[in-house]
Design an enzyme around this catalytic site. Structure first.
Site, PDB file in Angstrom:
ATOM      1  N   ARG A 127     -11.727   2.946   9.204  1.00  0.00           N
ATOM      2  CA  ARG A 127     -11.840   1.587   9.840  1.00  0.00           C
ATOM      3  C   ARG A 127     -12.959   0.936  10.005  1.00  0.00           C
ATOM      4  NH1 ARG A 127      -6.730  -0.975   8.111  1.00  0.00           N
ATOM      5  NH2 ARG A 127      -5.194   0.485   8.423  1.00  0.00           N
ATOM      6  N   LYS A 174       0.649  -1.075  -0.003  1.00  0.00           N
ATOM      7  CA  LYS A 174      -0.099   0.066   0.101  1.00  0.00           C
ATOM      8  C   LYS A 174       0.783   1.295   0.002  1.00  0.00           C
ATOM      9  CE  LYS A 174      -2.419   0.412   3.709  1.00  0.00           C
ATOM     10  NZ  LYS A 174      -2.658   1.482   4.549  1.00  0.00           N
TER      11      LYS A 174
END
Length: 193
Positions: A89, A14
């Site tokens: 999240r 990422k």
């Protein structure tokens, strides 16, 4: 603007791919980890508040993180959009991010790009990184597996929300770095305004 939520478990590449997206599309990366470090180091009010929780071994409340993110998005920028890394999240954080982007930028999240890599490859990559990075959390296979499991558990509801909006795209995170970048670029090109 292009506003990307970048997903990927630890070891998915990422960080590398975020840099390629930034260079290609002139984006600004907002990483919650970087925000915390910046605010704590510079002893901002939000940094002091976050540190007070961390010093007690408690999780920093969502609202503190959301406030940090809001302040960062408000800063003037010459970029053409944002990459949100490490946030959201949870479903609550997803709603908060969408509100911030709408109210401050008068825009919306363009796409959620998720790098998908098999667990065994993630473990292998992280153990290898641990040999050179000095990061203790990359040196212990049990800790690595726990991090990966926790990542999936935490992000499942966020992925589901973006799937419902038709904004969730999975990209195979295994292969040559440039090949993976090309796949990501193709997805961003589809949503460019």
């Amino acid at each position: 603007m292009i506003n990307i939520v970048l997903f990927g478990p630890p070891g998915s590449g990422k960080g590398t791919q975020a840099q390629h997206l930034i260079e290609r599309f002139n984006l600004k990366q907002i990483s919650t980890g970087d925000l915390f470090r910046y605010n704590i180091k510079n002893e901002t009010e939000l940094g002091k508040l976050a540190k007070s929780y961390m010093d007690k071994g408690e999780l920093v409340p969502d609202q503190v993180t959301i406030d940090m993110l809001t302040e960062e998005v408000k800063k003037p920028t010459e970029t053409k959009g944002f990459i949100f890394d490490g946030f959201p999240r949870t479903a609550f954080q997803t709603q908060a991010l969408e509100t911030i982007v709408k109210e401050i930028l008068d825009d919306e999240i363009s796409v959620c790009l998720s790098l998908v890599v098999e667990d065994e490859i993630l473990v292998e990559r992280l153990l290898k990184r641990g040999e050179t990075s000095g990061r203790t959390d990359d040196s212990n296979e049990e800790i690595i597996r726990n991090r990966i499991t926790e990542y999936y558990a935490k992000t499942a509801e966020v992925a589901e929300l973006y799937k419902q909006q038709g904004k969730y795209v999975e990209i195979n995170g295994v292969g040559e770095i440039d090949e993976i970048s090309r796949k990501l670029f193709q997805e961003v090109e589809k949503i460019k305004k």
